[in-house]
Design an enzyme around this catalytic site. Structure first.
Site, PDB file in Angstrom:
ATOM      1  N   TYR A 127       0.808  -1.222   0.000  1.00  0.00           N
ATOM      2  CA  TYR A 127       0.000   0.000   0.000  1.00  0.00           C
ATOM      3  C   TYR A 127       0.840   1.271   0.000  1.00  0.00           C
ATOM      4  O   TYR A 127       0.303   2.365  -0.134  1.00  0.00           O
ATOM      5  CB  TYR A 127      -0.921   0.031   1.224  1.00  0.00           C
ATOM      6  CG  TYR A 127      -1.894  -1.111   1.262  1.00  0.00           C
ATOM      7  CD1 TYR A 127      -2.939  -1.182   0.350  1.00  0.00           C
ATOM      8  CD2 TYR A 127      -1.769  -2.126   2.205  1.00  0.00           C
ATOM      9  CE1 TYR A 127      -3.840  -2.240   0.379  1.00  0.00           C
ATOM     10  CE2 TYR A 127      -2.666  -3.177   2.243  1.00  0.00           C
ATOM     11  CZ  TYR A 127      -3.695  -3.229   1.331  1.00  0.00           C
ATOM     12  OH  TYR A 127      -4.585  -4.266   1.355  1.00  0.00           O
ATOM     13  N   HIS A 187      -4.429   6.133  -1.250  1.00  0.00           N
ATOM     14  CA  HIS A 187      -4.993   6.109   0.102  1.00  0.00           C
ATOM     15  C   HIS A 187      -3.927   6.394   1.160  1.00  0.00           C
ATOM     16  O   HIS A 187      -4.258   6.737   2.287  1.00  0.00           O
ATOM     17  CB  HIS A 187      -5.622   4.734   0.351  1.00  0.00           C
ATOM     18  CG  HIS A 187      -6.959   4.763   1.009  1.00  0.00           C
ATOM     19  ND1 HIS A 187      -7.777   5.865   1.082  1.00  0.00           N
ATOM     20  CD2 HIS A 187      -7.646   3.769   1.649  1.00  0.00           C
ATOM     21  CE1 HIS A 187      -8.897   5.559   1.726  1.00  0.00           C
ATOM     22  NE2 HIS A 187      -8.839   4.296   2.078  1.00  0.00           N
ATOM     23  N   TYR A 209      -5.373  -1.212   9.667  1.00  0.00           N
ATOM     24  CA  TYR A 209      -5.892  -0.804   8.370  1.00  0.00           C
ATOM     25  C   TYR A 209      -6.752   0.441   8.529  1.00  0.00           C
ATOM     26  O   TYR A 209      -7.289   0.730   9.591  1.00  0.00           O
ATOM     27  CB  TYR A 209      -6.662  -1.950   7.705  1.00  0.00           C
ATOM     28  CG  TYR A 209      -5.721  -2.988   7.160  1.00  0.00           C
ATOM     29  CD1 TYR A 209      -5.029  -2.754   5.979  1.00  0.00           C
ATOM     30  CD2 TYR A 209      -5.479  -4.161   7.860  1.00  0.00           C
ATOM     31  CE1 TYR A 209      -4.130  -3.681   5.489  1.00  0.00           C
ATOM     32  CE2 TYR A 209      -4.579  -5.093   7.378  1.00  0.00           C
ATOM     33  CZ  TYR A 209      -3.904  -4.843   6.192  1.00  0.00           C
ATOM     34  OH  TYR A 209      -3.001  -5.751   5.719  1.00  0.00           O
ATOM     35  N   ASN A 217      -9.716   1.454   7.860  1.00  0.00           N
ATOM     36  CA  ASN A 217     -11.071   1.453   8.424  1.00  0.00           C
ATOM     37  C   ASN A 217     -11.111   1.111   9.910  1.00  0.00           C
ATOM     38  O   ASN A 217     -12.174   1.132  10.522  1.00  0.00           O
ATOM     39  CB  ASN A 217     -12.000   0.521   7.628  1.00  0.00           C
ATOM     40  CG  ASN A 217     -11.520  -0.904   7.609  1.00  0.00           C
ATOM     41  OD1 ASN A 217     -10.417  -1.208   8.032  1.00  0.00           O
ATOM     42  ND2 ASN A 217     -12.346  -1.796   7.107  1.00  0.00           N
ATOM     43  N   ASN A 272     -13.670   5.772   5.101  1.00  0.00           N
ATOM     44  CA  ASN A 272     -13.814   4.868   6.242  1.00  0.00           C
ATOM     45  C   ASN A 272     -12.830   5.148   7.369  1.00  0.00           C
ATOM     46  O   ASN A 272     -13.129   4.870   8.533  1.00  0.00           O
ATOM     47  CB  ASN A 272     -13.710   3.414   5.785  1.00  0.00           C
ATOM     48  CG  ASN A 272     -14.920   2.995   4.977  1.00  0.00           C
ATOM     49  OD1 ASN A 272     -16.023   3.475   5.204  1.00  0.00           O
ATOM     50  ND2 ASN A 272     -14.710   2.120   4.013  1.00  0.00           N
TER      51      ASN A 272
END
EC number: 3.1.1.29
Length: 190
Positions: A18, A23, A69, A71, A117
């Site tokens: 990631y 994000h 993570y 969320n 989120n």
């Protein structure tokens, strides 16, 4: 903003897969700020975040990156806020924003989460939406691409050329918030 300790949170997802995604721009800005503070991230075991403690814009700052993570990031943010006795008015969350063109930086207090989120998790864990946000534009997905897929894609080659500058500008915006407060920082930035 007051002279109390500030908690600055960069949002992102952990893990190398990631690292370069849209994000994770909050993590990227946190890295820029850590460089300015002259510190390295270390694990804060009680909160589930990595932190750097230091000073920015004349303020004591706890800079954090949740290790969970996106969320689930609210637990780490609330844990840091409790541990360091920081109220919501002194929390700044740096996050990606689909509704802004790539590279656009905007500051705001509270409001909705816009389908983000990470913000939803933080608002739920803090039991308030009244914290400051540094919104870093990543643009809308092309065509009919699902926004959930888009935010997990790497920046385009054109965007990557500008990404360091965008992170510097977002870090500047955080410092303006710390130094001047929301209204004066917005007047300078917007």
């Amino acid at each position: 903003m007051s002279t109390d300790t500030a908690l600055v949170i960069g949002l992102g997802n952990p893990g190398p897969q990631y690292e370069k995604t849209r994000h994770n721009v909050g993590f990227m800005v946190a890295g820029t700020l850590a460089g300015r503070m002259g510190g390295k991230f270390n694990v804060h075991k009680k909160s589930g975040a990595e932190i750097v403690e230091g000073r920015l814009a004349g303020r004591r700052v706890i800079l954090g990156k949740p290790r969970s993570y996106m969320n689930l990031s609210g637990g780490a943010v609330a844990g840091l806020a409790r541990f360091f006795s920081v109220d919501a008015a002194n929390i700044i969350v740096v996050h990606d924003e689909l509704d802004l063109d790539f590279g656009t930086i905007r500051l705001k207090l509270g409001g909705g989460e816009g389908g983000h989120n990470g913000l939803r998790s933080i608002s739920s864990s803090l039991t308030t939406k009244d914290y400051l946000r540094t919104r870093v534009g990543i643009g809308r997905p092309p065509g009919r691409m699902d926004p959930a897929d888009y935010v997990l894609k790497p920046f385009s080659s054109t965007e990557r050329k500008e990404l360091d500058l965008v992170c510097e500008e977002a870090a500047d915006a955080v410092e303006l918030l710390l130094e001047l407060g929301l209204e004066a920082a917005q007047n300078r930035l917007h």
